[in-house]
Design a protein around this motif. Structure first.
Motif, PDB file in Angstrom:
ATOM      1  N   LEU A 285      -0.293   9.269 -30.912  1.00 29.98           N
ATOM      2  CA  LEU A 285      -1.222   9.718 -31.951  1.00 29.98           C
ATOM      3  C   LEU A 285      -0.900   9.047 -33.277  1.00 29.98           C
ATOM      4  O   LEU A 285       0.217   8.598 -33.505  1.00 29.98           O
TER       5      LEU A 285
ATOM      6  N   LEU B 242      -2.248  14.184 -36.961  1.00 29.17           N
ATOM      7  CA  LEU B 242      -2.444  15.484 -36.334  1.00 29.17           C
ATOM      8  C   LEU B 242      -2.850  16.468 -37.415  1.00 29.17           C
ATOM      9  O   LEU B 242      -2.209  16.548 -38.459  1.00 29.17           O
TER      10      LEU B 242
ATOM     11  N   GLN C 132      -5.791  21.626 -34.338  1.00 27.03           N
ATOM     12  CA  GLN C 132      -6.165  20.811 -33.190  1.00 27.03           C
ATOM     13  C   GLN C 132      -5.467  21.326 -31.941  1.00 27.03           C
ATOM     14  O   GLN C 132      -4.298  21.711 -31.980  1.00 27.03           O
TER      15      GLN C 132
ATOM     16  N   VAL D 155      -3.619  20.692 -28.580  1.00 24.03           N
ATOM     17  CA  VAL D 155      -2.792  19.602 -28.087  1.00 24.03           C
ATOM     18  C   VAL D 155      -2.204  19.956 -26.722  1.00 24.03           C
ATOM     19  O   VAL D 155      -2.150  21.122 -26.341  1.00 24.03           O
TER      20      VAL D 155
ATOM     21  N   THR E 195       0.277  15.274 -27.529  1.00 23.04           N
ATOM     22  CA  THR E 195      -0.921  14.445 -27.489  1.00 23.04           C
ATOM     23  C   THR E 195      -2.141  15.350 -27.515  1.00 23.04           C
ATOM     24  O   THR E 195      -2.023  16.558 -27.335  1.00 23.04           O
ATOM     25  N   LEU E 196      -3.306  14.766 -27.758  1.00 19.29           N
ATOM     26  CA  LEU E 196      -4.517  15.577 -27.827  1.00 19.29           C
ATOM     27  C   LEU E 196      -4.876  16.129 -26.466  1.00 19.29           C
ATOM     28  O   LEU E 196      -4.692  15.459 -25.442  1.00 19.29           O
ATOM     29  N   GLN E 197      -5.406  17.339 -26.447  1.00 18.82           N
ATOM     30  CA  GLN E 197      -5.878  17.959 -25.227  1.00 18.82           C
ATOM     31  C   GLN E 197      -7.258  17.410 -24.918  1.00 18.82           C
ATOM     32  O   GLN E 197      -8.149  17.466 -25.752  1.00 18.82           O
ATOM     33  N   THR E 198      -7.414  16.822 -23.749  1.00 15.27           N
ATOM     34  CA  THR E 198      -8.728  16.315 -23.340  1.00 15.27           C
ATOM     35  C   THR E 198      -9.223  17.128 -22.160  1.00 15.27           C
ATOM     36  O   THR E 198      -8.442  17.698 -21.401  1.00 15.27           O
TER      37      THR E 198
END
Length: 85
Positions: free
Chosen positions: A37, A40, A44, A46, A81-84
């Motif tokens: 990333l 942040l 958000q 994550v 990391t971002l949650q997708t």
């Protein structure tokens, strides 16, 4: 495991996330860098991966979804990391 970004300092690239039970868990620059990333923002969603610290034993692959009260105790975040979907 999923969490919500709580704090983030862009200079040190460290901060805290909140587990779903409200437990704050800190992360360091190495965990932030591992996720690839650049920034942040608080709030958000994550995905994090953790491992047991010296107080615990073994490792956690980050797939544990049973974050109960005190789930942050004895754990160190190794990836943010971002949650997708």
């Amino acid at each position: 495991m999923q969490a919500t970004a709580y704090t983030y300092d862009p200079e040190s690239r460290s901060g805290q996330v909140l587990l779903d039970d409200g437990t704050p868990v800190p992360f360091d620059a190495a965990a932030f860098d591992a996720g690839g990333l650049r920034l942040l923002r608080p709030g958000q969603r994550v995905r994090i991966e953790t491992e047991e610290t010296e107080a615990g034993a073994g490792t956690d692959s980050g797939t544990d979804t049973s974050a109960g009260p005190g789930a942050g105790a004895g754990r160190r975040i190794t990836l943010v990391t971002l949650q997708t979907f």
